[in-house]
Design an enzyme around this catalytic site. Structure first.
Site, mmCIF file in Angstrom:
data_model
loop_
_atom_site.group_PDB
_atom_site.id
_atom_site.type_symbol
_atom_site.label_atom_id
_atom_site.label_comp_id
_atom_site.label_asym_id
_atom_site.label_seq_id
_atom_site.Cartn_x
_atom_site.Cartn_y
_atom_site.Cartn_z
ATOM 1 N N GLU A 1 2.062 -0.176 -4.710
ATOM 2 C CA GLU A 1 1.088 0.820 -5.165
ATOM 3 C C GLU A 1 1.784 2.173 -5.084
ATOM 4 O OE1 GLU A 1 -3.029 3.097 -4.006
ATOM 5 O OE2 GLU A 1 -1.663 2.349 -2.490
ATOM 6 N N ASP B 1 0.822 -1.204 0.000
ATOM 7 C CA ASP B 1 0.000 0.000 0.000
ATOM 8 C C ASP B 1 0.863 1.263 0.000
ATOM 9 O OD1 ASP B 1 -2.836 0.978 0.414
ATOM 10 O OD2 ASP B 1 -1.868 1.951 2.125
HETATM 11 C C1 NOJ Z 1 -4.331 3.083 -0.955
HETATM 12 C C2 NOJ Z 1 -5.436 2.101 -0.813
HETATM 13 O O1 NOJ Z 1 -5.615 1.431 -2.032
HETATM 14 C C3 NOJ Z 1 -6.647 2.862 -0.364
HETATM 15 O O2 NOJ Z 1 -7.799 2.064 -0.389
HETATM 16 C C4 NOJ Z 1 -6.377 3.402 1.017
HETATM 17 O O3 NOJ Z 1 -7.444 4.227 1.405
HETATM 18 C C5 NOJ Z 1 -5.087 4.219 1.048
HETATM 19 N N1 NOJ Z 1 -4.021 3.591 0.335
HETATM 20 C C6 NOJ Z 1 -4.626 4.431 2.452
HETATM 21 O O4 NOJ Z 1 -4.144 3.216 2.971
#
Ligand code: NOJ
Ligand code: CA
Length: 534
Positions: A269, A201
């Site tokens: 990500e 993440d």
């Molecule tokens: C990215 C995640 O995909 C999202 O769903 C989340 O709200 C944020 N990061 C914070 O963790």
């Protein structure tokens, strides 16, 4: 050397809360996922699942606020349920990837409770604490992605703590070696339970400017994809609040942990428009993350020349030995079929599953699931409630298994589901689509089967085709003697493509399959084909 498993794999993203509810409380759970493994592995035919967070959490950000990294939220089940899921997956040859949330925890995590207890607490430095600025305000102008300042005043201890997302998601201090060691232990905990890797993440957020300098104002269009719609956040150039070069050292350490477990995969990500910065997270020596999500297809203009440019660019920026990946949807983005319509969803499936790279398929996209429009005040998603963006409840509605009252997600007797099932589940669902030869689900099944049977489609080179009519996008995939030609008509009119010889193996319109092509191929509007050359 054979290619690593994740290069030829198709990954399926499951949002556990929304996939299948085994105990009838209206919330998806791990036993629900286990019950659907035969569907995933044998009916659909994907190779791996990525589970969004299922850890204990106050669910302020639906699991991305982790309160305990080494357990299961009670509403999703137990560690025994997780082990049972792993066992069933392994019987069916399905790998499991879990979500790793390194940047922040829930404010209910014991680490944070200890950290905020006092300024001399043992874990004080595990989070990012700072004094007031000389003017009495927050330490810097950094903003939360979800709105407002990224700093929250803690009256008890007289300091601010940093939260790049919700105030209930304090940022960890990755500069503290104890934090890194603790996070490495989290990875080992799940690797020891048999997972094949991690989706990481907001991976680039873990390193910030140690001096916490103010971000400058953005110059023109300095937004980075996902966050573009956010006015205030986007008005800054995010030079100092994420992506500090020290992140590479942190990732190299992670990679060493991964490398202790054979075949481990990681995908970060990272929302980053600058291609050089984007590839940097793979490591100068290929010694950081295995992949970085490529979100460029999500919002690419849906026409042949733009997509051709995008695919070519992607190939060009990847360093030697790196492998592309593609995404058309996830739990943060409005559904593809909602944004682009049903025709594009079929062509999109063909593009996703036949271009060079690892595809990640978002649950329900194989049905062409779309989404209801939910007014901000009715949304559960904190970002959606803030009203600045479409919000994320819409892309998280329950999976549509059949036409029964809760779409087969929860048993019919269940009072209500955590988010409403889309009303179109009556006709758009797995059961109905399995019995319709020309459904988008069966198109996915045929594409996945063709991919599995063809080294060219799985691992072959990508050779873009020139000289096609304007609306048509096409390429060839080649691995030794195995070759496939993919032709996608993105135009709203029919087109002729000349010089095609072979048999149509998969078509977005099933009646064209097995057709022999000798020279001139007619493609209907929005029609795509995979041709096996003669
Ligand atoms: C990215 C995640 O995909 C999202 O769903 C989340 O709200 C944020 N990061 C914070 O963790
Ligand atoms: Ca349940």
């Amino acid at each position: 050397m054979p290619a690593p498993w994740w290069q030829s794999a198709v990954i399926y993203q499951i949002y556990p809360r929304s996939f299948a509810d085994a105990n009838g409380d209206g919330i998806g759970d791990l036993p629900g996922v286990t019950s659907k493994v035969p569907y995933l592995a044998d009916v659909l035919g994907v190779d791996a699942i990525w589970l969004s967070p299922f850890y204990p959490s106050p669910q302020k950000d639906f699991g991305y606020d982790v309160a305990d990294h080494a357990d299961i939220a009670p509403e999703y089940g137990t560690l025994d349920d997780f082990d049972a899921l792993m066992a069933t997956c392994s019987e069916h040859g399905l790998r499991v990837i879990v979500d790793f949330v390194p940047n922040h925890t829930s404010d209910q995590h014991r680490w944070f409770l200890e950290s905020r207890a006092s300024r001399s607490a043992g874990k004080r430095d595990w989070y990012v604490w700072a004094d007031r600025a000389p003017d009495g305000g927050p330490p810097s102008n950094w903003l939360s992605v979800f709105g407002g300042s990224a700093w929250e005043w803690d009256a008890e201890t007289g300091q601010y703590y940093l939260h790049s997302f919700l105030t209930s998601q304090p940022d960890l201090n990755w500069r503290n070696p104890e934090v890194r060691a603790a996070q490495h232990d989290v990875l080992r905990f799940w690797l020891d339970r048999g997972v094949s890797g991690f989706r990481i993440d907001v991976a680039h957020f873990i390193a910030k400017d140690p001096e916490m300098r103010d971000n400058p104002a953005a110059i023109a269009d300095d937004g980075d994809g996902w966050f573009k719609e956010l006015g205030a956040y986007d008005a800054q150039s995010h030079l100092y609040d994420k992506g500090h070069p020290d992140v590479h050292g942190f990732f190299r350490e992670l990679r060493k942990v991964f490398d202790d477990y054979p075949d481990t995969y990681s995908i970060g990500e990272i929302h980053e428009d600058d291609p050089r910065a984007w590839v940097s997270y793979l490591g100068a020596q290929g010694d950081e993350l295995h992949q970085v999500f490529d979100f460029s297809l999500l919002y690419a203009p849906w026409d042949a020349s733009a997509l051709r440019e995008l695919l070519d660019r992607q190939e060009a920026i990847l360093p030697e030995g790196a492998w592309p990946n593609h995404v058309l949807g996830n739990h943060d983005e409005p559904r593809f079929a909602f944004r682009r319509g049903a025709d594009a969803a079929r062509i999109g499936a063909m593009l996703l599953l036949t271009s060079r790279g690892t595809p990640t398929l978002y649950y329900g996209d194989e049905l062409g699931m779309t989404q209801p429009v939910i007014p901000p005040e009715d949304q559960l998603d904190p970002w959606g409630r803030a009203g600045e963006v479409v919000g994320r409840d819409g892309c998280r509605t329950p999976m549509q298994w059949d036409g029964s009252v809760h779409g087969g997600f929860s048993a019919p007797g269940t009072a209500s589901t955590w988010l409403p099932v889309h009303p179109d589940h009556v006709t758009r669902n797995v059961a109905t689509q399995l019995s319709d030869e020309d459904s988008i689900l069966n198109l996915h099944r045929r594409l996945l089967a063709a991919r599995k049977a063809s080294p060219a489609l799985q691992l072959g080179d990508y050779l873009p085709l020139d000289g096609l009519p304007d609306g048509v996008l096409g390429w060839e995939r080649i691995s030794g003697d195995d070759r496939r030609v993919v032709l996608l008509n993105l135009a709203t009119r029919y087109e002729f493509v000349d010089g095609v010889h072979g048999t149509i193996e998969v078509a977005t319109t099933v009646h064209r399959e097995h057709e022999r092509v000798t020279g001139r191929l007619l493609l209907a509007a929005h029609e795509g084909v995979v041709v096996r050359p003669a």
